[in-house]
Design a protein around this motif. Structure first.
Motif, PDB file in Angstrom:
ATOM      1  N   LEU A  37       0.836  -1.193   0.000  1.00  0.00           N
ATOM      2  CA  LEU A  37       0.000   0.000   0.000  1.00  0.00           C
ATOM      3  C   LEU A  37       0.875   1.248   0.000  1.00  0.00           C
ATOM      4  O   LEU A  37       1.967   1.254   0.546  1.00  0.00           O
ATOM      5  N   ARG A  38       0.357   2.291  -0.603  1.00  0.00           N
ATOM      6  CA  ARG A  38       1.112   3.545  -0.689  1.00  0.00           C
ATOM      7  C   ARG A  38       0.725   4.448   0.477  1.00  0.00           C
ATOM      8  O   ARG A  38      -0.452   4.678   0.735  1.00  0.00           O
ATOM      9  N   SER A  39       1.714   4.961   1.145  1.00  0.00           N
ATOM     10  CA  SER A  39       1.498   5.870   2.263  1.00  0.00           C
ATOM     11  C   SER A  39       1.628   7.304   1.767  1.00  0.00           C
ATOM     12  O   SER A  39       2.489   7.618   0.946  1.00  0.00           O
ATOM     13  N   MET A  40       0.773   8.166   2.264  1.00  0.00           N
ATOM     14  CA  MET A  40       0.815   9.567   1.879  1.00  0.00           C
ATOM     15  C   MET A  40       0.812  10.401   3.163  1.00  0.00           C
ATOM     16  O   MET A  40      -0.239  10.774   3.678  1.00  0.00           O
ATOM     17  N   PRO A  41       1.986  10.686   3.703  1.00  0.00           N
ATOM     18  CA  PRO A  41       2.055  11.432   4.965  1.00  0.00           C
ATOM     19  C   PRO A  41       1.496  12.851   4.811  1.00  0.00           C
ATOM     20  O   PRO A  41       1.748  13.524   3.816  1.00  0.00           O
ATOM     21  N   LEU A  42       0.729  13.247   5.788  1.00  0.00           N
ATOM     22  CA  LEU A  42       0.166  14.593   5.816  1.00  0.00           C
ATOM     23  C   LEU A  42       0.696  15.318   7.046  1.00  0.00           C
ATOM     24  O   LEU A  42       0.608  14.798   8.154  1.00  0.00           O
ATOM     25  N   GLY A  43       1.223  16.493   6.835  1.00  0.00           N
ATOM     26  CA  GLY A  43       1.732  17.285   7.954  1.00  0.00           C
ATOM     27  C   GLY A  43       0.646  18.163   8.547  1.00  0.00           C
ATOM     28  O   GLY A  43      -0.511  18.147   8.116  1.00  0.00           O
ATOM     29  N   ARG A  44       1.030  18.930   9.513  1.00  0.00           N
ATOM     30  CA  ARG A  44       0.107  19.871  10.134  1.00  0.00           C
ATOM     31  C   ARG A  44      -0.205  20.994   9.154  1.00  0.00           C
ATOM     32  O   ARG A  44       0.596  21.297   8.275  1.00  0.00           O
ATOM     33  N   LEU A  45      -1.347  21.607   9.323  1.00  0.00           N
ATOM     34  CA  LEU A  45      -1.743  22.708   8.462  1.00  0.00           C
ATOM     35  C   LEU A  45      -0.932  23.964   8.785  1.00  0.00           C
ATOM     36  O   LEU A  45      -0.679  24.261   9.954  1.00  0.00           O
ATOM     37  N   GLN A  46      -0.558  24.684   7.757  1.00  0.00           N
ATOM     38  CA  GLN A  46       0.082  25.982   7.925  1.00  0.00           C
ATOM     39  C   GLN A  46      -1.021  27.032   8.103  1.00  0.00           C
ATOM     40  O   GLN A  46      -2.197  26.758   7.884  1.00  0.00           O
ATOM     41  N   GLN A  47      -0.634  28.234   8.456  1.00  0.00           N
ATOM     42  CA  GLN A  47      -1.596  29.307   8.716  1.00  0.00           C
ATOM     43  C   GLN A  47      -2.571  29.503   7.543  1.00  0.00           C
ATOM     44  O   GLN A  47      -3.770  29.628   7.747  1.00  0.00           O
ATOM     45  N   ALA A  48      -2.053  29.526   6.316  1.00  0.00           N
ATOM     46  CA  ALA A  48      -2.919  29.721   5.144  1.00  0.00           C
ATOM     47  C   ALA A  48      -3.891  28.557   4.979  1.00  0.00           C
ATOM     48  O   ALA A  48      -5.047  28.755   4.583  1.00  0.00           O
ATOM     49  N   ASP A  49      -3.449  27.351   5.292  1.00  0.00           N
ATOM     50  CA  ASP A  49      -4.327  26.181   5.208  1.00  0.00           C
ATOM     51  C   ASP A  49      -5.424  26.254   6.267  1.00  0.00           C
ATOM     52  O   ASP A  49      -6.580  25.909   6.002  1.00  0.00           O
ATOM     53  N   VAL A  50      -5.040  26.694   7.464  1.00  0.00           N
ATOM     54  CA  VAL A  50      -6.028  26.867   8.537  1.00  0.00           C
ATOM     55  C   VAL A  50      -7.079  27.875   8.075  1.00  0.00           C
ATOM     56  O   VAL A  50      -8.283  27.660   8.242  1.00  0.00           O
ATOM     57  N   ALA A  51      -6.620  28.968   7.463  1.00  0.00           N
ATOM     58  CA  ALA A  51      -7.546  30.005   6.989  1.00  0.00           C
ATOM     59  C   ALA A  51      -8.536  29.442   5.972  1.00  0.00           C
ATOM     60  O   ALA A  51      -9.742  29.709   6.051  1.00  0.00           O
ATOM     61  N   ARG A  52      -8.046  28.649   5.034  1.00  0.00           N
ATOM     62  CA  ARG A  52      -8.934  28.066   4.020  1.00  0.00           C
ATOM     63  C   ARG A  52      -9.941  27.097   4.649  1.00  0.00           C
ATOM     64  O   ARG A  52     -11.118  27.089   4.287  1.00  0.00           O
ATOM     65  N   LEU A  53      -9.473  26.278   5.566  1.00  0.00           N
ATOM     66  CA  LEU A  53     -10.369  25.320   6.199  1.00  0.00           C
ATOM     67  C   LEU A  53     -11.421  26.034   7.045  1.00  0.00           C
ATOM     68  O   LEU A  53     -12.606  25.682   6.991  1.00  0.00           O
ATOM     69  N   VAL A  54     -11.006  27.027   7.798  1.00  0.00           N
ATOM     70  CA  VAL A  54     -11.946  27.762   8.640  1.00  0.00           C
ATOM     71  C   VAL A  54     -12.987  28.464   7.772  1.00  0.00           C
ATOM     72  O   VAL A  54     -14.181  28.438   8.072  1.00  0.00           O
ATOM     73  N   GLU A  55     -12.557  29.062   6.663  1.00  0.00           N
ATOM     74  CA  GLU A  55     -13.515  29.712   5.773  1.00  0.00           C
ATOM     75  C   GLU A  55     -14.472  28.690   5.158  1.00  0.00           C
ATOM     76  O   GLU A  55     -15.665  28.953   5.017  1.00  0.00           O
ATOM     77  N   SER A  56     -13.976  27.507   4.837  1.00  0.00           N
ATOM     78  CA  SER A  56     -14.863  26.490   4.264  1.00  0.00           C
ATOM     79  C   SER A  56     -15.896  26.014   5.280  1.00  0.00           C
ATOM     80  O   SER A  56     -16.996  25.635   4.915  1.00  0.00           O
ATOM     81  N   MET A  57     -15.545  26.054   6.564  1.00  0.00           N
ATOM     82  CA  MET A  57     -16.485  25.632   7.604  1.00  0.00           C
ATOM     83  C   MET A  57     -17.444  26.744   8.002  1.00  0.00           C
ATOM     84  O   MET A  57     -18.610  26.489   8.263  1.00  0.00           O
ATOM     85  N   LEU A  58     -16.946  27.991   8.035  1.00  0.00           N
ATOM     86  CA  LEU A  58     -17.729  29.083   8.598  1.00  0.00           C
ATOM     87  C   LEU A  58     -18.178  30.131   7.592  1.00  0.00           C
ATOM     88  O   LEU A  58     -18.881  31.069   7.959  1.00  0.00           O
ATOM     89  N   GLY A  59     -17.746  30.008   6.352  1.00  0.00           N
ATOM     90  CA  GLY A  59     -18.105  31.023   5.358  1.00  0.00           C
ATOM     91  C   GLY A  59     -17.352  32.322   5.624  1.00  0.00           C
ATOM     92  O   GLY A  59     -16.242  32.301   6.160  1.00  0.00           O
ATOM     93  N   PRO A  60     -17.945  33.455   5.283  1.00  0.00           N
ATOM     94  CA  PRO A  60     -17.267  34.748   5.447  1.00  0.00           C
ATOM     95  C   PRO A  60     -16.787  35.002   6.881  1.00  0.00           C
ATOM     96  O   PRO A  60     -15.761  35.658   7.089  1.00  0.00           O
ATOM     97  N   LEU A  61     -17.511  34.489   7.852  1.00  0.00           N
ATOM     98  CA  LEU A  61     -17.100  34.627   9.254  1.00  0.00           C
ATOM     99  C   LEU A  61     -15.693  34.068   9.467  1.00  0.00           C
ATOM    100  O   LEU A  61     -14.921  34.569  10.277  1.00  0.00           O
TER     101      LEU A  61
END
Length: 168
Positions: A37-61
């Motif tokens: 099986l192929r492993s695909m390690p994922l690291g912690r989110l960077q600030q910009a990634d956190v921003a995108r995820l938070v916007e996807s969850m909360l919209g403009p807020l």
């Protein structure tokens, strides 16, 4: 793991997509145990990634810089923690649309994670609670010889399996 090994060995001709997650700090040898099986390690989110995820969850807020900074600091980019903190903030605020109105608590992660950890610990059989408490003092890397010496009458393998099954 036995099921995944069997599928990997006998399912190579089948149109399958298997997706699973694991914590590399808890099972660093897993890719070696499942070499097909192929492993695909994922690291912690960077600030910009956190921003995108938070916007996807909360919209403009979710575009509020103070909220993004808060969530990045509280969760250190851990997606699981991030989702849990947003959930706790929503519970505390009464609804998603009110997150970030007013002061953000500094202990929200502690409260949410304490509840989750408490639920997991409660799934460990009561006979193992003293061993579990002792293990917590030993830290992330357990010295099995110390555990066997201190708790000679407890079946260590069963204890470890029950803890693993409870995600402790």
């Amino acid at each position: 793991l036995a099921l995944l090994q069997e599928i990997a060995k006998n399912g190579s001709d089948l149109p399958l997509l298997l997706i699973g997650t694991y914590r590399s700090d808890e099972k660093p040898t897993l890719p070696n145990e499942l070499p097909a099986l192929r492993s695909m390690p994922l690291g912690r989110l960077q600030q910009a990634d956190v921003a995108r995820l938070v916007e996807s969850m909360l919209g403009p807020l979710g575009r509020q810089a103070s909220l993004i900074d808060y969530l990045a600091r509280q969760t250190e980019g851990n997606v699981f923690f991030l989702v849990e903190v947003v959930r706790m903030l929503a519970e505390n605020a009464g609804e998603l649309a009110r997150i970030g109105q007013g002061e953000l608590p500094e202990d929200v992660l502690t409260l949410g994670m304490e509840r989750i950890v408490g639920q997991r610990i409660a799934r460990v059989p009561v006979d193992y609670q003293a061993l579990l408490d002792f293990s917590a003092v030993l830290g992330r890397q357990l010295d099995l010889s110390v555990l066997m010496k201190r708790f000679a009458t407890i079946p260590l393998r069963e204890f470890l399996m029950d803890c693993a099954n409870a995600a402790v």
